[in-house]
Design a protein around this motif. Structure first.
Motif, PDB file in Angstrom:
ATOM      1  N   PHE A 193     -14.976  74.887  58.421  1.00 59.64           N
ATOM      2  CA  PHE A 193     -14.145  74.103  58.741  1.00 59.64           C
ATOM      3  C   PHE A 193     -14.626  72.447  58.605  1.00 59.64           C
ATOM      4  O   PHE A 193     -15.624  71.635  58.898  1.00 59.64           O
ATOM      5  N   ASN A 241     -14.126  69.479  58.192  1.00 62.32           N
ATOM      6  CA  ASN A 241     -13.588  68.053  59.226  1.00 62.32           C
ATOM      7  C   ASN A 241     -14.742  67.807  60.609  1.00 62.32           C
ATOM      8  O   ASN A 241     -14.441  67.682  61.322  1.00 62.32           O
ATOM      9  N   MET A 242     -15.713  69.269  60.446  1.00 63.00           N
ATOM     10  CA  MET A 242     -16.603  69.446  61.571  1.00 63.00           C
ATOM     11  C   MET A 242     -18.093  69.308  61.138  1.00 63.00           C
ATOM     12  O   MET A 242     -18.386  69.937  60.249  1.00 63.00           O
ATOM     13  N   GLU A 298     -20.427  72.291  65.668  1.00 63.52           N
ATOM     14  CA  GLU A 298     -19.701  71.618  66.112  1.00 63.52           C
ATOM     15  C   GLU A 298     -18.631  73.220  65.734  1.00 63.52           C
ATOM     16  O   GLU A 298     -17.789  74.227  65.836  1.00 63.52           O
ATOM     17  N   LYS A 332     -19.972  76.106  67.360  1.00 61.70           N
ATOM     18  CA  LYS A 332     -19.889  75.483  68.084  1.00 61.70           C
ATOM     19  C   LYS A 332     -18.357  76.648  69.181  1.00 61.70           C
ATOM     20  O   LYS A 332     -18.109  76.705  69.901  1.00 61.70           O
ATOM     21  N   THR A 333     -17.453  76.034  68.055  1.00 60.80           N
ATOM     22  CA  THR A 333     -15.783  76.598  68.071  1.00 60.80           C
ATOM     23  C   THR A 333     -15.587  77.712  68.021  1.00 60.80           C
ATOM     24  O   THR A 333     -15.119  78.650  68.134  1.00 60.80           O
ATOM     25  N   ALA A 334     -17.224  78.833  67.319  1.00 59.76           N
ATOM     26  CA  ALA A 334     -17.026  80.403  67.166  1.00 59.76           C
ATOM     27  C   ALA A 334     -17.121  80.638  68.920  1.00 59.76           C
ATOM     28  O   ALA A 334     -17.102  82.029  68.961  1.00 59.76           O
ATOM     29  N   ARG A 336     -22.097  80.634  62.682  1.00 58.10           N
ATOM     30  CA  ARG A 336     -20.915  80.462  63.179  1.00 58.10           C
ATOM     31  C   ARG A 336     -20.140  81.709  63.918  1.00 58.10           C
ATOM     32  O   ARG A 336     -20.015  82.308  64.950  1.00 58.10           O
TER      33      ARG A 336
END
Lengths: 320, 255
Positions: B91, B93-94, B98, B101-103, B165
């Motif tokens: 990603f 855009n992060m 982040e 963290k999304t994972a 991730r």
């Protein structure tokens, strides 16, 4: 630290409101700016965070506005009840539309939302018995908070300031939460987001509804402030203006949306002095911004400052 | 050893091309299972079937005794399969942390409304997610880069970030699609150590890779695909000696 931008926003806007309560640019144009800020921040949730596009957000604004207008004038309902009804109607409609519409991507999604905006606009113009047709509806009562009737410009200024701050707060909160990351992940790579266990269809639908409902609430507030609503206020051009605000300020940044909204509100006010050159200059300025600051005014500025700061750090380390 | 993943006579066609033809194998818990074969042999297609990006035309896939043949991608992820991509899907855009963290999405549960209002639950979640994400970054040796924007990182680090991730989702099976492609010798060696430590931490690894020395040294078993068919399945030594495999893929020098 997370909310520092919001505190600055509050300090500046409250300060201006207290210092210049009678200034036209503060109380009147400022109130319009707040409306645009609420709308742009709401649209940024859908466009900037989740990376989708909507050319039909004026429809949700219109649904909120007209629901409030009709319910308060014809049925004498309390403005806040009418506002909730508008929000619920918008919520229901956007929930119904979200799944089929959000299967589409890019240009196709733009077309579908464009269609939605146009259908709602045609409905508002044609169904005269309900909406008053092209002439719109007038005589909408002001809102009352406890026993205070809100009808002066500066009262509206502070109420809209509070609602804007709440919208910004919601947007900043969402950014650093499970679903906010999920949305930004969809923007970054939809397939990777799915692989991480994110139900992307559901996340997109949820943020579409959230964005639509916030837009509808802004619409409801708008009719009470203006005491008047016509289909012109929720036309396709307005949808495009909202998209322009989000993109101009910087896609994906809450304060980008705030700046974009503020710029697009104040710029025409100042350009009025150029008379017939107004539209020309307006277009030229927008074009220049997008050519030279493609990431948007706010995001580019922040990047620039960070870059300068980092270079200075590197130079300091190098010389010591 | 019990079978963690069972693939039973799976086929997949794209138009007239049979990308995978009647593939059957099982992966045991804890092993490093590699898939090799010439370009276009169906290796990535197999990963796509295992993660629900495509569905199999025929056959069935069982993971942890759940039938995942027709499950959607995010449902499979929730059962514990993670993957990386041949053409990185970071990603951009992060920043790094982040991304990681999304994972943790499936390990926490707060919804959009509680996120908007930042309820107490969200604050608690954010604290624990921060910790998990740092652990995952630390595991791949990128702790110092937590706040670096991901679009400024070099290719080798992005590959590690993608693995961090995937690990942050706490999978029991991880699919690595060409993790060493485009890496230099030092980076490849580091990648090898990383894969080994992933395996040591108890995660089953499936590996698609063209770097033969890497594959031969770390794999427990290898499946050779050619034109969508399984040419050979066995230990590295068995595969290296197989005349058909040599003819189709390895060439004389490697044999």
């Amino acid at each position: 630290m997370r909310l520092v931008g919001l505190y600055i926003f509050l300090a500046v806007t409250i300060g201006l409101g207290l210092l210049f309560p009678d200034n036209y640019y503060v109380s009147v144009v400022g109130s319009t700016a707040f409306f645009h800020i609420i709308l742009a921040v709401a649209l940024n949730l859908f466009m900037g965070y989740a990376g989708q596009i909507s050319l039909g957000h004026a429809a949700f604004f219109g649904i909120g506005a007209y629901t409030s207008a009709i319910l308060t004038t014809r049925f004498n309902l309390n403005p806040f009840v009418a506002m909730s009804a508008g929000a619920m109607l918008t919520g229901a409609l956007s929930t119904l539309l979200a799944r089929p519409i959000l299967k589409l991507k890019g240009h196709y999604l733009a077309m579908a939302t464009l269609g939605l905006g146009i259908i709602v606009h045609i409905f508002l113009v044609q169904e005269e018995w309900l909406t008053g047709g092209p002439d719109g509806l007038s005589g909408i009562p002001p809102i009352k908070i406890a026993s205070l009737v809100v009808d002066t410009d500066i009262q509206w200024y502070f109420i809209l300031c509070a609602v804007s701050a709440m919208t910004i707060w919601i947007s900043l909160n969402l950014m650093d939460s499970r679903m906010g990351r999920a949305l930004r992940a969809i923007h970054g790579s939809e397939i990777a987001a799915e692989v991480l266990g994110i139900d992307t269809a559901s996340a997109k639908a949820q943020v579409f509804v959230l964005s639509a409902v916030l837009t509808s609430i802004a619409g409801s507030l708008f009719v009470h402030q203006q005491a008047f609503i016509s289909p012109d206020s929720c036309s396709f051009a307005f949808s495009v203006e909202l998209v322009t605000m989000v993109v101009l300020g910087g896609l994906g940044s809450t304060f980008g949306a705030v700046f974009g909204a503020a710029i697009l509100t104040f710029l025409p006010e100042f350009l009025v002095h150029f008379e017939e050159l107004e539209v020309l200059l307006y277009g030229a300025i927008l074009m220049c911004i997008m050519i030279f600051l493609p990431k948007g005014v706010f995001v580019s500025a922040v990047d620039g400052v960070m870059h300068l700061f980092q270079r200075r750090c590197v130079r300091d380390v190098g010389s010591s | 050893m019990s079978a963690l993943l069972e693939v039973n006579s799976v086929s997949r066609r794209f138009g007239g091309v049979e990308a995978l033809k009647d593939i059957t194998f099982s992966v045991h818990g804890g092993e490093i299972f590699s898939i090799i074969g010439p370009n276009g042999a169906g290796k990535t297609t197999l990963f796509n079937l295992l993660t629900g990006v495509f569905y199999a035309d025929e056959g069935s896939i069982l993971f942890n005794s759940h039938d995942i043949t027709r499950k959607r991608t995010f449902e499979i992820a929730r059962l514990g399969i993670q993957r990386t991509f041949q053409n990185l899907q970071i990603f951009l855009n992060m920043n790094c942390i982040e991304n990681v963290k999304t994972a943790c999405h499936t390990r926490i549960s707060s919804g959009m409304i509680s996120g908007c209002l930042r309820l107490k639950k969200v604050i608690q979640e954010e604290r624990i997610v921060e910790k998990w994400a740092m652990e995952a970054l630390d595991f791949v040796g990128m702790k110092d880069l937590a706040l670096a924007p991901s679009d400024t990182l070099p290719y080798g680090l992005l590959k590690r970030l993608e693995i961090a991730r995937a690990l942050a989702a706490k999978p029991s099976l991880i699919l690595l699609d060409e993790p060493a492609a485009g890496l230099n010798d030092t980076e490849t060696l580091e990648m090898r150590h990383l894969i080994e430590s992933i395996s040591r931490s108890g995660i089953t690894v499936m590996l698609v890779e063209h770097n033969m020395s890497l594959v031969m040294e770390i794999s427990h078993r290898i499946m050779v695909l050619n034109y969508g068919q399984c040419l050979k399945l066995g230990t590295p030594t068995e595969v290296q000696k197989d005349p058909e495999v040599i003819a189709a893929y390895l060439g004389e020098a490697a044999g």
